[in-house]
Design an enzyme around this catalytic site. Structure first.
Site: not given
Length: 835
Positions: A158, A231, A559
């Site tokens: 990620d 994220h 996600s």
């Protein structure tokens, strides 16, 4: 109703055609291009080598690879070839990433020992309530049964991690297991001492992305795993974050946040930069994760469209991880509600769609005609009803739209964004003097699936249906006006129907493997609260002047759904450490639920219909049921090789996945649909009216059990299961059954889809598999290479990530003159701070 549906479809079609015209301008990462700069002379390629073909006079594979570069490129010497090679892969696949010109790549592709070459491309990143909504309770059940997943290591590919977050504290955790080989690196802004018994590994891989962007990096400098985008911190804390009391965003969703497996350990492998995530960097991260010894890999990344497995380095690399017993879960993509949009669709991948939880953040828009439209918002001021404000509308997502926001056009007005908006666009509007913003989400039928944003000026999000009512009103009066109502509320109640499959969630049919049902399952992915990076604006957009920082953020996308499944997989791995990845996936799928909290079929928010298996897969994950599935469908390397044979892959193509593969020697009965998978796809065409498929179940419960089959089938399809009763005595005993599907409607059945279910049941267990039936008039494409060429003409809607962290305004936003006009102020007593 027919008129409404037709109108909606026409609006969808118009929006789709507009986006096709916009093409890359709307979807591609925004990188400034200056006319005076010459094109980069080289690109990054992944060279997939046959390591078994290494000539014996080379001491190592690395020496052989460097010799290849020296021999087959025009300007390399043994000394300079080292600088061209970015990575050497030796676990999930064998080969290397190297910078080559186009001519050099063509020469290299024919070199002895080179199986394939892939030009690098960018992929993109696609909680206080969600664990409880899935039935996880600290006092009993799955968490107590598995000690909260203690000791299981989840690797995340990620954007990095923010180690200072309270979600990554290691209070109460013992040391990591001695077989763990990972570590935390020291970098310019990341100290290895930041890691602990929760965060047990942190590395970064960005050489290929930097090369693609033309950035020259010092090869001596260690890249940092620190999260600059938010994220990675969000997804890792969703799966395995520690318990933190009082987490919220401006008091919204306030409560105790924890990951799905709160005692699992986290290893972060940063493979993304602001531009995106390079395939070459992702493969390097996967290679490192497997080498380090992770148990689970979570990948909340994906492309814009499906890619044939043999042309997809991520599919090949994750196959390598699966061969080593590592469960890999990936996001299915955010390109719904269009069909055949699901990505990451190989059978060795667990593919996840996104659904809602039973929580809303209500806000209303009252129109000048008195109609009240219900929406959602994280706006931080209370208002029982502002004064009526003029409404204007434009295409806010297109650069021509927001660049036109000048004070003479927007001052004191509410901007209506019929194609969508976010809080980053709200900041630009506010700086131009706008009084409010309305984000209409064209992909969500009701507000249940709509993303919420912490707007800095009065703003809310409306669903498609509410947006249509707004559109009609604005067209009916010469001077449309509206007012806002904000309650600063978080409403969690069983009255909120959930789960609902989000309209943006990508769905099948599976474009790459039509006879394999994808996605596999759905999980919470809408408005999820989790940890955030202290370096990242709350909007997630570095292209706008957003000084806001927060410890937690609420964002949306598949996600966010993906790490929920990674966390459940960690709980299963803790209880059953010897299970194969296929057994874990089977437990998740065969115990998934297909009804919501109102006892009705789970709804598809893209079209306001029941969610079919093409949309929801096997259903919504249920951790407690998954820990006791009774029976599982297992599969391994040879099964997947047979599956690829059935898809007409050549032996050469299959050796990309299984290096020592010789040839296809056994036929998979029923073709690709014959894979021992926990779901079925049955295709009838002009020539085929009977399909027969075989499955094998393995008993994982300890006691003797007898199961009876239960069948649900559509009209005119006769399903016969043989035998109809399965008796198991021994633990890990396997038994097979055969299913005959007979189409009895003759030639009267129109082309299309219908659905059913096959379940093996007793008083304790229900092992259920969805069945998707397709009627075809013309036999479809067969070759794997043809699939991608056909799909290339289809453009996905909007952008990959439907979240405030990744729905980005163009970097050109920085070129706008940010006027110093005052922010929108409350009018009289209209607005008051949330308390």
């Amino acid at each position: 109703m027919a008129t409404t549906t037709t109108t909606r479809l026409l609006h969808h079609l118009a929006l789709f055609l507009l986006l096709v015209q916009l093409g890359d301008a709307a979807l591609a990462p925004k990188v400034k291009i200056h006319a005076e700069l010459k094109p980069q002379p080289s690109s990054t390629y992944i060279v997939h080598a046959n390591h078994l073909a290494k000539p014996p006079h080379f001491a190592s594979l690395e020496h052989w690879y460097r010799s290849m570069v020296t021999t087959h490129t025009t300007s390399s010497t043994p000394a300079t070839s080292s600088g061209r090679i970015l990575y050497i892969y030796d676990i999930v696949l064998h080969g290397f990433a190297v910078q080559l010109t186009g001519d050099e790549a063509r020469v290299m592709s024919s070199a002895p020992g080179v199986n394939a070459m892939y030009k690098d491309r960018l992929l993109h990143p696609h909680t206080t309530r969600s664990p409880g909504f899935m039935g996880l309770d600290p006092r009993d059940g799955a968490w107590m049964e598995t000690d909260f997943g203690d000791g299981v290591i989840i690797g995340f590919i990620d954007t990095g991690i923010w180690p200072e977050s309270a979600s990554f504290n290691d209070s109460g955790l013992g040391p990591v297991r001695p077989t763990w080989r990972g570590k935390c690196v020291d970098a310019h802004d990341f100290n290895s001492s930041s890691c602990n018994n929760k965060l047990v590994g942190a590395k970064a891989f960005d050489a290929a992305a930097n090369a693609m962007a033309g950035r020259t990096m010092n090869s001596v400098v260690v890249p940092s795993p620190r999260d600059k985008l938010g994220h990675g911190s969000h997804v890792s804390s969703t799966a395995a974050g520690a318990e933190v009391a009082g987490a919220s965003v401006y008091r919204f969703a306030r409560g105790t946040t924890r990951g799905v497996a709160p005692k699992a350990r986290i290893a972060m492998y940063r493979a993304c930069v602001l531009d995106g995530c390079s395939n070459a960097d992702i493969v390097a991260a996967l290679d490192a994760a497997v080498k380090d010894g992770v148990d689970i890999i979570s990948v909340s990344l994906g492309g814009y469209h499906p890619v044939p497995f043999d042309e997809d380095p991520i599919a090949i690399a994750t196959f390598g991880a699966e061969r080593r017993g590592i469960f890999v879960v990936l996001a299915g993509g955010n390109s719904g509600p269009y069909k055949s949009s699901v990505v990451n669709s190989a059978p060795w991948m667990t593919t996840v769609g996104a659904s809602t939880v039973d929580r809303l953040f209500p806000a209303n828009l009252t129109l000048g005609n008195g109609v009240v439209l219900a929406g959602q918002s994280l706006y931080t001021m209370k208002a029982k009803g502002t004064t009526m404000i003029p409404l204007v509308s434009t295409d806010c997502l297109h650069e021509k739209g927001w660049k036109s926001w000048k004070p003479d056009k927007v001052m004191g007005k509410i901007m209506v964004c019929m194609g969508g908006a976010n809080d980053a666009l709200g900041i630009l509007l506010q700086n131009a003097g706008g009084a409010g913003i309305v984000d209409v989400d064209p992909r969500e039928w009701s507000r249940d699936g709509s993303s919420v944003y912490p707007f800095t000026l009065p703003g809310l999000t409306l669903s498609y249906t509410a947006g249509e009512r707004l559109r009609v009103y604005m067209a009916s009066v010469p001077n449309p006006v509206a007012s806002f109502t904000f309650g600063c509320e978080t409403v969690t109640t069983s009255k909120n129907r959930a789960p609902v499959v989000a309209g943006f969630s990508s769905r099948g049919p599976n474009r790459v493997a039509p006879e394999l049902l994808k996605p596999d399952v759905i999980a919470p992915g809408v408005n999820i609260l989790a940890a955030w990076s202290g370096d990242t604006p709350l909007s997630g957009d570095t292209g706008v002047p957003d000084a806001r920082r927060a410890d937690y953020n609420i964002i949306t996308g598949t996600s966010m759904a993906c790490p929920h499944v990674a966390g459940i997989a960690a709980l299963i791995k803790k209880k059953y450490p010897n299970w194969t990845p296929a057994m874990i996936r089977s437990a998740l799928m065969t115990t998934a639920v297909t009804i919501d909290n109102h006892g009705q079929d789970i709804r598809d928010n893209g079209f306001n219909t029941a969610a079919t298996p093409l949309v929801a897969g096997a259903g919504h994950v249920h951790p407690r049921f998954a820990l006791d599935p009774g029976l599982v469908y297992d599969a391994g390397e040879r099964d997947y090789a047979d599956f690829l044979c059935a898809m007409n892959y050549t032996a050469e193509q299959i050796r990309l996945f299984v290096p020592n593969f010789a040839k296809c020697t056994r036929a998979l009965a029923g073709g690709p649909a014959g894979l021992n998978y926990p779901s079925f796809v049955v295709v009838f065409d002009n020539r085929t009216h009977v399909r027969t498929l075989t499955r094998t179940l393995t008993k994982v419960s300890e006691e003797t059990e007898t199961y009876s089959v239960a069948v649900m089938a559509p009209e005119h399809v006769k399903v016969t299961v043989t035998p109809a009763i399965l008796e198991f005595k021994d633990h890990m005993e396997a038994k097979s059954y055969t299913v005959e599907f007979r189409h009895e409607a003759g030639g009267n059945r129109k082309a299309g889809w219908d659905f059913g279910r096959i379940s093996w049941v007793n008083k304790k267990h229900q092992v259920s598999s969805p069945v998707a039936f397709q009627w075809k008039k013309i036999i479809g494409l067969q070759g794997p290479g043809e699939v991608n060429r056909e799909f290339n003409r289809v453009l996905v809607l909007l952008i990959t990530e439907s979240s405030s962290s990744t729905v980005r305004t163009s970097q050109a936003a920085t070129e706008i003159e940010h006027r110093k006009s005052p922010r929108h102020k409350s009018r009289g007593s209209d607005l008051a701070l949330c308390r």
